[in-house]
Design an enzyme around this catalytic site. Sequence first.
Site, PDB file in Angstrom:
ATOM      1  N   GLU A 257      46.584  29.248  34.755  1.00  0.00           N
ATOM      2  CA  GLU A 257      47.973  29.641  35.059  1.00  0.00           C
ATOM      3  C   GLU A 257      47.877  30.923  35.875  1.00  0.00           C
ATOM      4  O   GLU A 257      47.644  32.003  35.325  1.00  0.00           O
ATOM      5  CB  GLU A 257      48.751  29.876  33.758  1.00  0.00           C
ATOM      6  CG  GLU A 257      48.935  28.634  32.915  1.00  0.00           C
ATOM      7  CD  GLU A 257      49.943  27.647  33.504  1.00  0.00           C
ATOM      8  OE1 GLU A 257      50.669  28.012  34.437  1.00  0.00           O
ATOM      9  OE2 GLU A 257      49.979  26.504  33.020  1.00  0.00           O
ATOM     10  N   CYS A 291      55.031  36.226  36.622  1.00  0.00           N
ATOM     11  CA  CYS A 291      54.449  35.318  37.620  1.00  0.00           C
ATOM     12  C   CYS A 291      55.535  34.482  38.288  1.00  0.00           C
ATOM     13  O   CYS A 291      55.389  34.044  39.414  1.00  0.00           O
ATOM     14  CB  CYS A 291      53.419  34.412  36.960  1.00  0.00           C
ATOM     15  SG  CYS A 291      54.114  33.483  35.580  1.00  0.00           S
TER      16      CYS A 291
HETATM   17  N1  LIG Z   1      50.992  31.362  35.952  1.00  0.00           N
HETATM   18  C1  LIG Z   1      51.263  32.006  34.819  1.00  0.00           C
HETATM   19  O1  LIG Z   1      51.673  31.417  33.823  1.00  0.00           O
HETATM   20  C2  LIG Z   1      51.089  33.491  34.744  1.00  0.00           C
HETATM   21  C3  LIG Z   1      51.600  34.177  33.637  1.00  0.00           C
HETATM   22  C4  LIG Z   1      51.446  35.555  33.559  1.00  0.00           C
HETATM   23  C5  LIG Z   1      50.782  36.239  34.576  1.00  0.00           C
HETATM   24  N2  LIG Z   1      50.312  35.550  35.630  1.00  0.00           N
HETATM   25  C6  LIG Z   1      49.662  36.270  36.727  1.00  0.00           C
HETATM   26  O2  LIG Z   1      48.818  37.287  36.193  1.00  0.00           O
HETATM   27  C7  LIG Z   1      48.754  38.381  37.078  1.00  0.00           C
HETATM   28  C8  LIG Z   1      49.091  39.650  36.334  1.00  0.00           C
HETATM   29  O3  LIG Z   1      48.343  39.772  35.193  1.00  0.00           O
HETATM   30  P1  LIG Z   1      47.010  40.644  35.144  1.00  0.00           P
HETATM   31  O4  LIG Z   1      47.120  41.812  36.037  1.00  0.00           O
HETATM   32  O5  LIG Z   1      46.713  40.879  33.720  1.00  0.00           O
HETATM   33  O6  LIG Z   1      45.972  39.630  35.784  1.00  0.00           O
HETATM   34  P2  LIG Z   1      44.395  39.741  35.792  1.00  0.00           P
HETATM   35  O7  LIG Z   1      43.899  38.501  36.439  1.00  0.00           O
HETATM   36  O8  LIG Z   1      43.924  41.029  36.318  1.00  0.00           O
HETATM   37  O9  LIG Z   1      44.001  39.737  34.241  1.00  0.00           O
HETATM   38  C9  LIG Z   1      44.390  38.690  33.363  1.00  0.00           C
HETATM   39  C10 LIG Z   1      43.512  38.759  32.131  1.00  0.00           C
HETATM   40  O10 LIG Z   1      42.170  38.492  32.514  1.00  0.00           O
HETATM   41  C11 LIG Z   1      41.327  39.543  32.133  1.00  0.00           C
HETATM   42  N3  LIG Z   1      40.315  39.641  33.179  1.00  0.00           N
HETATM   43  C12 LIG Z   1      40.387  40.283  34.369  1.00  0.00           C
HETATM   44  N4  LIG Z   1      39.235  40.109  35.054  1.00  0.00           N
HETATM   45  C13 LIG Z   1      38.448  39.324  34.278  1.00  0.00           C
HETATM   46  C14 LIG Z   1      37.131  38.787  34.424  1.00  0.00           C
HETATM   47  N5  LIG Z   1      36.402  39.024  35.506  1.00  0.00           N
HETATM   48  N6  LIG Z   1      36.616  38.045  33.422  1.00  0.00           N
HETATM   49  C15 LIG Z   1      37.344  37.794  32.319  1.00  0.00           C
HETATM   50  N7  LIG Z   1      38.587  38.274  32.107  1.00  0.00           N
HETATM   51  C16 LIG Z   1      39.128  39.024  33.084  1.00  0.00           C
HETATM   52  C17 LIG Z   1      42.226  40.763  32.007  1.00  0.00           C
HETATM   53  O11 LIG Z   1      41.673  41.692  31.128  1.00  0.00           O
HETATM   54  C18 LIG Z   1      43.481  40.118  31.447  1.00  0.00           C
HETATM   55  O12 LIG Z   1      43.323  39.932  30.077  1.00  0.00           O
HETATM   56  C19 LIG Z   1      49.765  38.077  38.166  1.00  0.00           C
HETATM   57  O13 LIG Z   1      49.088  37.554  39.273  1.00  0.00           O
HETATM   58  C20 LIG Z   1      50.648  37.020  37.532  1.00  0.00           C
HETATM   59  O14 LIG Z   1      51.309  36.190  38.441  1.00  0.00           O
HETATM   60  C21 LIG Z   1      50.427  34.207  35.737  1.00  0.00           C
HETATM   61  O1  LIG Z   2      54.397  35.886  33.959  1.00  0.00           O
HETATM   62  C1  LIG Z   2      54.491  34.698  33.875  1.00  0.00           C
HETATM   63  C2  LIG Z   2      54.994  33.971  32.664  1.00  0.00           C
HETATM   64  C3  LIG Z   2      56.465  34.019  32.637  1.00  0.00           C
HETATM   65  C4  LIG Z   2      57.063  33.010  31.724  1.00  0.00           C
HETATM   66  O2  LIG Z   2      56.375  32.276  31.002  1.00  0.00           O
HETATM   67  O3  LIG Z   2      58.281  32.938  31.745  1.00  0.00           O
END
Ligand SMILES: NC(=O)c1ccc[n+]([C@@H]2O[C@H](COP(=O)([O-])OP(=O)(O)OC[C@H]3O[C@@H](n4cnc5c(N)ncnc54)[C@H](O)[C@@H]3O)[C@@H](O)[C@H]2O)c1
Ligand SMILES: O=CCCC(=O)O
Length: 494
Positions: A257, A291
Amino acid sequence: MSPRPPVLPADLPSGLFIGGTWRDGARGTIAVDNPATGETIAHVADGGVDDGLAALEAAAAAASAWARTPPRERAEILRRAFDLVTTRADDLATVMTLEMGKPLAQAQGEVTYGAEFLRWFSEQAAHISGSYRPSPEGSLRQLVVRRPVGPCLLITPWNFPLAMATRKVAPALASGCTVVLRPASLTPLTSLLFVKILTDAGVPDGVVNVITSSRHDVTDAIIADPRLRKLSFTGSTAVGQQLLRQAADNVLKCSMELGGNAPLLVFEDADLDVAVEGAMVAKLRNMGEACTAANRFIVHADVADAFAAGLAERFSNQRLGDGLDAGVDVGPLITETASDGVHALVTRAVADGARVVTGGEPLEGPGWFYPPTVLTGVSHDAEILSEEIFGPVAPITTFTTEAEAIELANDTPIGLAGYVFTRDLDRILRLSESLEVGMIGANTGLISNAAAPFGGVKHSGLGREGGDHGLDEFTEEVYVALPDPHHPAVSSRN
Ligand SMILES: NC(=O)c1ccc[n+]([C@@H]2O[C@H](COP(=O)([O-])OP(=O)(O)OC[C@H]3O[C@@H](n4cnc5c(N)ncnc54)[C@H](O)[C@@H]3O)[C@@H](O)[C@H]2O)c1
Ligand SMILES: O=CCCC(=O)O
C-alpha cells in the site's frame, strides 16, 4: 522505563512483545516526541536483529496451532478486540494525538475507522471457503482449499498509527496467520497499546509480536528468513520498491500500500458547495498527511476562481493548534523535516509563477505547524503536481475539456485515489473507466471504509486491504486433484 505525563494510559507498554512477553530491546530505547510541542513524551524499547528474529521464531512456533484454531474462535477474539478498542477509544485517541499530532476528534475518527477492520474481519473469519468441481473433460474432481499463508511481517507508517495496524492485523488473524508487527518508530505507542488490547481480548502467545526499532536491519533479517511467508507494507513508493526487491529473494507473497498523488477534478457542472466541502476533507483530513489526500486540484477554467475563493475562505477559518486543545481543526506536521519539505515545494511553486491565496508560511514554533494553503495559477508541469505534498496545501491548475482533465489526472506513475465533482452520472461512469487509480470518490472527499477494497494501481501498490477480498492477501489456494469417482477404474475399487 521513564516516567510519563499522566495523560498517557497507565497500562501503555514500552517494550517489545515477543511470544507473549514484554521485553527490553537490545539497543536501549527510542524517544517518542509530540509534534505539537517538540517534547519527548515516552521512550520505547529499541529492538535489534536478534529481537526481530526472536519475534519471527515466536510467530513461526505459534503458526500451526493458530491456523488450526476454529475460525469461529478466531472470529470471537477479533470481535472482543473490536469491543475493547471501542471501549478504550479515548485512551487510543489521546495516545495517537500525542505521538502523531492529529486533532483529538480526528483521532477518535481513526479509532472508529480502525476498529471497523476488527469487526469486519471478525465477520469474515468464519466464512473462508473453497470450491469443488469436475474438470471440464470430466476426468478429475478439483478440490480447492484456502489455507493461511504463514508467518507475516507487517510494516506500518506513522500517519494512521491505529488503522494501518488493524487493517493488516485483523485479516491476518482472521485468516489464521501469525504476525510480527513493526510500527513506525515515530509513532510506536498506539500500536503497543493496540497489541496490549489484543492480548486482553485473548490472542494467544506468539500469534502477535511487536518489534519497535530505530533501524531497518531488523526487518531486513526477518525478510530474508525462510520462516517468513508474507510481507505486508504500507508506506512510501520508494521504500515499497526496495522491500519488493528484498522480498524477491525469499519469494514472499507481498501486499504493498504505497504513495498517493490524488487528482481532484472539479467540472463546470459541479455543485461548488459540495466540491469545496469534499476538497476540505480530501485535503485537510490528517493535515494532508494521508496517502489518499487530494494533491492536484484540476478545476474547469469556468469555475476555478469561484472554487479557489470558496476553498481559501474555508481554509483561512481553520484553527491550528495542539490537537489536544478543544476546537482545533489542524494539528502540526509530523516533524520539522516534513514541514520544511512542504514549504520548499510551496516556495518553488511560487517562484515558478503560482499565487498564494491563503497560507504559504510555516508558523513559529514550538511544533511543526503549516497553515492550510491555497495556490492558484499552478502550471501543468509544476513540480508540486508531481510530488506527494503530504501537507495542507492545495495547488489549483485548470482545464477546459474532459479529455484534458483525464490526461492531466493520469500524467503520473502514481495511481492510488482520485476525486471527481460533477452532476453528470455518465461522466462519473466514464471517469471510473479512464482514471488510472484504484479508488474514486465521486462527489465526496472521504472514501476510506473497512468494507471497501483499499489499494492502488501503477506505483501505488499491489493488492487490496479491507473489502470482500481482504482475506485473499493472507491465504493461499491449495488444489487437490481427485480422480472421477464414476470412472470404472475408481468405481470398481468400491
Ligand atoms: N497506500 C496506503 O494505504 C498508504 C497508507 C499510509 C501511508 N502511505 C504512504 O506512506 C508514506 C508516508 O509514510 P512514511 O513516511 O512512514 O513512509 P516510509 O516509506 O518512509 O515508511 C513507512 C514505514 O516503513 C518503515 N521503513 C522505512 N524504510 C524502511 C526500510 N528500508 N526497511 C524497512 N522498513 C522501512 C518506516 O519506519 C515506517 O514504519 C506516503 O508516501 C503515503 O502515501 C500509503
Ligand atoms: O494514508 C493513507 C491511509 C488513509 C486511509 O486509510 O484512509
